[in-house]
Write an enzyme that holds these catalytic residues in place. Structure first.
Site, PDB file in Angstrom:
ATOM      1  N   LYS A  94       0.735  -1.096   0.338  1.00 58.10           N
ATOM      2  CA  LYS A  94       0.116   0.136   0.251  1.00 58.10           C
ATOM      3  C   LYS A  94       1.015   1.473   0.100  1.00 58.10           C
ATOM      4  CE  LYS A  94      -4.281   1.006   0.849  1.00 58.10           C
ATOM      5  NZ  LYS A  94      -6.143   0.301  -0.066  1.00 58.10           N
ATOM      6  N   GLY A 194     -19.955   7.464   5.875  1.00 54.62           N
ATOM      7  CA  GLY A 194     -18.249   7.789   4.725  1.00 54.62           C
ATOM      8  C   GLY A 194     -19.803   7.070   3.887  1.00 54.62           C
ATOM      9  N   GLY A 196     -18.419   7.552   0.912  1.00 53.20           N
ATOM     10  CA  GLY A 196     -17.511   8.419  -0.779  1.00 53.20           C
ATOM     11  C   GLY A 196     -17.359   7.263  -2.025  1.00 53.20           C
ATOM     12  N   ASN A 197     -16.639   6.920  -2.201  1.00 54.43           N
ATOM     13  CA  ASN A 197     -16.784   6.156  -3.979  1.00 54.43           C
ATOM     14  C   ASN A 197     -17.953   4.750  -3.432  1.00 54.43           C
ATOM     15  OD1 ASN A 197     -15.826   7.605  -5.512  1.00 54.43           O
ATOM     16  ND2 ASN A 197     -13.968   7.460  -4.898  1.00 54.43           N
ATOM     17  N   VAL A 198     -17.386   4.444  -2.078  1.00 55.17           N
ATOM     18  CA  VAL A 198     -17.549   3.251  -1.967  1.00 55.17           C
ATOM     19  C   VAL A 198     -19.188   2.839  -1.273  1.00 55.17           C
ATOM     20  CG1 VAL A 198     -17.463   0.611  -0.476  1.00 55.17           C
ATOM     21  CG2 VAL A 198     -15.525   2.201  -1.640  1.00 55.17           C
TER      22      VAL A 198
HETATM   23  P1  NAD Z   1     -13.720   7.888  -0.690  1.00 59.14           P
HETATM   24  O1  NAD Z   1     -12.691   8.948  -0.155  1.00 59.14           O
HETATM   25  O2  NAD Z   1     -14.395   8.152  -1.437  1.00 59.14           O
HETATM   26  O3  NAD Z   1     -14.967   8.113   0.457  1.00 59.14           O
HETATM   27  C1  NAD Z   1     -14.516   8.711   2.237  1.00 59.14           C
HETATM   28  C2  NAD Z   1     -15.731   8.995   2.895  1.00 59.14           C
HETATM   29  O4  NAD Z   1     -16.393   8.744   3.885  1.00 59.14           O
HETATM   30  C3  NAD Z   1     -16.094  10.914   2.258  1.00 59.14           C
HETATM   31  O5  NAD Z   1     -17.124  10.864   1.677  1.00 59.14           O
HETATM   32  C4  NAD Z   1     -15.825  11.302   3.438  1.00 59.14           C
HETATM   33  O6  NAD Z   1     -16.403  12.516   3.808  1.00 59.14           O
HETATM   34  C5  NAD Z   1     -15.673  10.050   4.707  1.00 59.14           C
HETATM   35  N1  NAD Z   1     -15.173  10.481   5.842  1.00 59.14           N
HETATM   36  C6  NAD Z   1     -14.535  10.992   6.827  1.00 59.14           C
HETATM   37  N2  NAD Z   1     -14.299  10.950   7.217  1.00 59.14           N
HETATM   38  C7  NAD Z   1     -15.150  10.160   8.097  1.00 59.14           C
HETATM   39  C8  NAD Z   1     -15.574  10.256   9.714  1.00 59.14           C
HETATM   40  N3  NAD Z   1     -15.353  10.356  10.631  1.00 59.14           N
HETATM   41  N4  NAD Z   1     -17.213  10.419   9.698  1.00 59.14           N
HETATM   42  C9  NAD Z   1     -17.916  10.270   8.740  1.00 59.14           C
HETATM   43  N5  NAD Z   1     -17.480   9.917   7.558  1.00 59.14           N
HETATM   44  C10 NAD Z   1     -15.940  10.234   6.995  1.00 59.14           C
HETATM   45  O7  NAD Z   1     -13.488   6.843   0.172  1.00 59.14           O
HETATM   46  P2  NAD Z   1     -13.817   5.262  -0.512  1.00 59.14           P
HETATM   47  O8  NAD Z   1     -13.298   4.855  -1.949  1.00 59.14           O
HETATM   48  O9  NAD Z   1     -15.115   5.495  -0.677  1.00 59.14           O
HETATM   49  O10 NAD Z   1     -13.438   3.729   0.475  1.00 59.14           O
HETATM   50  C11 NAD Z   1     -13.906   4.271   1.992  1.00 59.14           C
HETATM   51  C12 NAD Z   1     -12.858   3.281   2.726  1.00 59.14           C
HETATM   52  O11 NAD Z   1     -13.272   2.128   2.190  1.00 59.14           O
HETATM   53  C13 NAD Z   1     -12.032   3.403   2.962  1.00 59.14           C
HETATM   54  O12 NAD Z   1     -11.406   2.823   4.290  1.00 59.14           O
HETATM   55  C14 NAD Z   1     -10.990   2.615   1.872  1.00 59.14           C
HETATM   56  O13 NAD Z   1     -10.097   2.811   2.312  1.00 59.14           O
HETATM   57  C15 NAD Z   1     -11.717   1.262   2.084  1.00 59.14           C
HETATM   58  N6  NAD Z   1     -11.853   0.709   1.291  1.00 59.14           N
HETATM   59  C16 NAD Z   1     -12.351   1.278  -0.213  1.00 59.14           C
HETATM   60  C17 NAD Z   1     -12.017   0.487  -1.306  1.00 59.14           C
HETATM   61  C18 NAD Z   1     -12.338   0.739  -2.802  1.00 59.14           C
HETATM   62  O14 NAD Z   1     -12.546   0.458  -3.931  1.00 59.14           O
HETATM   63  N7  NAD Z   1     -12.520   1.967  -3.009  1.00 59.14           N
HETATM   64  C19 NAD Z   1     -11.872  -0.946  -1.620  1.00 59.14           C
HETATM   65  C20 NAD Z   1     -11.497  -1.418  -0.204  1.00 59.14           C
HETATM   66  C21 NAD Z   1     -10.879  -0.760   0.377  1.00 59.14           C
END
Ligand code: NAD
Length: 365
Positions: A94, A194, A196-198
């Site tokens: 990572k 949270g 975001g994307n996921v």
């Molecule tokens: P992202 O950055 O698109 O979304 C994260 C969201 O969380 C944002 O909207 C942000 O504002 C919010 N956030 C941050 N801190 C917060 C808090 N304290 N309280 C409430 N909301 C908060 O990220 P993502 O790609 O959606 O990933 C989310 C999680 O899943 C991460 O931990 C990432 O490592 C994990 N993950 C993602 C993927 C992937 O394919 N994107 C794969 C495996 C794991």
């Protein structure tokens, strides 16, 4: 193998580098520094027994460099076990870039980062994580082939997040089946922290199935957007852990399941996308078990993203990506049953299987 990771404060107290428990037998840690572009990044290569260390790059405005180091170590270690439990021929790695992705990410910085990745000759393969997009990976691709998560327009498998969300949804359904006797989420109260994307795609699946969804995020605009799109409720309080709910879905950053939150939790199931949800794997895994809260191990159910980017290396298509991701349902159910049968935490059950696969490969079995 050591399975516990220390927190940042403990990390600061220990002097020798290799003796630190959070290193957990990491093979290599690379500090990338470039004054001209302002790049400060750390690449963690935890283990390459199963294959090259693949894992995304996170750009985050860390409070300190120690926090960044601790994060990358925890994340790269998690990737080793994520790929092993999913049956992929990949090791764990990572990267983190220190800085605010909204204001400090420039094409020059990303290209410089790509050059550092390239210098590792494929031992580490990058992809996107928090703060990164497929277009960032397309840019990195111009300086190194050791990158996945490329956009579909450029011949890649595209944004992995929707597939990650689908896998989390599968894992959540399996955990519901185990805890409630049925995998239907219709009528279940689910808090998604949270969006975001996921998180957003997870909300889509949940609302389509009829779950009662509450969303929480630091970003008010996003909250309103997701509410309007899927008809879900915004959580207006400041301590969602104490709310009445069936399922808590952590989809922001890690370590939200900790000493402070566990005693307040009313959720019966925890299933979300965030990496490293348990602040301390051993301690908090056990606390959840003692309380009868079913924890679907994060590195098991959020593997959809790695399945998606692995397709770029192994040249398999969407159908296989979906099939492998749907299998997260079966694996989760098996692991939950296995944990009960062996009187261990669900996290330990998943970890043991991943570790024994790595050991077997190491010993040529
Ligand atoms: P992202 O950055 O698109 O979304 C994260 C969201 O969380 C944002 O909207 C942000 O504002 C919010 N956030 C941050 N801190 C917060 C808090 N304290 N309280 C409430 N909301 C908060 O990220 P993502 O790609 O959606 O990933 C989310 C999680 O899943 C991460 O931990 C990432 O490592 C994990 N993950 C993602 C993927 C992937 O394919 N994107 C794969 C495996 C794991």
């Amino acid at each position: 193998m050591i399975t516990e990771v220390v927190n940042t404060k403990e990390l600061k107290k220990v002097d020798p580098v290799f003796g630190q428990i959070s290193f957990d037998e990491h093979e290599q840690i690379v500090f990338c520094n470039d004054k001209d572009t302002g790049l400060k990044a750390i690449i963690g290569i935890h283990n390459t027994v199963m294959g090259p260390a693949l894992g995304g790059t996170r750009m985050w405005d860390y409070n300190s460099e120690w926090d960044a180091l601790n994060d990358v170590l925890r994340l790269s270690r998690g990737m080793t076990f994520k790929s092993a439990i999913t049956g992929l021929n990949l090791g764990g790695g990572k990267a983190v870039i220190i800085g605010d992705a909204k204001t400090q990410k420039t094409p020059e910085l990303m290209l410089k980062f790509g050059e550092f990745v390239h210098s590792l000759n494929g031992k580490y393969i990058t992809a996107e994580d928090v703060g990164m997009t497929t277009s960032d990976m397309d840019l990195v691709r111009t300086v190194t082939p050791h990158v996945t998560g490329i956009s579909e327009e450029k011949g890649g498998a595209g944004n992995p997040s929707p597939i990650t969300a689908y896998g989390v949804y599968m894992g959540m359904k399996a955990a519901a089946k185990y805890k409630f006797g049925s995998d239907t989420l219709d009528g279940k109260v689910v808090y998604v922290e949270g969006i975001g994307n996921v998180g957003e795609t997870l909300v889509k699946h949940l609302s389509e199935e009829g779950a009662k969804v509450y969303v929480a995020d630091l970003n008010q605009e996003r909250l309103e957007e997701v509410r309007d799109k899927y008809g879900v409720d915004i959580y207006g309080g400041n301590n969602l852990y104490a709310e009445d709910m069936d399922i808590y879905a952590p989809c922001a950053l890690g370590a939200t399941v900790n000493d402070e939150t566990i005693p307040q939790l009313k959720a019966k199931v925890i299933a979300g996308a965030a990496n490293n949800q348990l602040a301390s794997e051993l301690k908090h895994g056990k606390m959840l078990r003692d309380l009868g809260i079913v924890y679907a191990p994060d590195f098991l159910i959020n593997a959809g993203g790695i399945i998606n980017v692995y397709a770029e290396l192994e040249k398999y298509g969407k159908k296989e990506i979906i099939e492998k991701t749907e299998n997260i349902y079966n694996t989760t159910l098996e692991i939950l049953k296995n944990a009960e049968a062996n009187q261990v935490t669900t996290h330990q059950a998943a970890l043991s299987i991943a570790q024994s696969r790595i050991e077997a490969r190491k010993n040529g079995k």
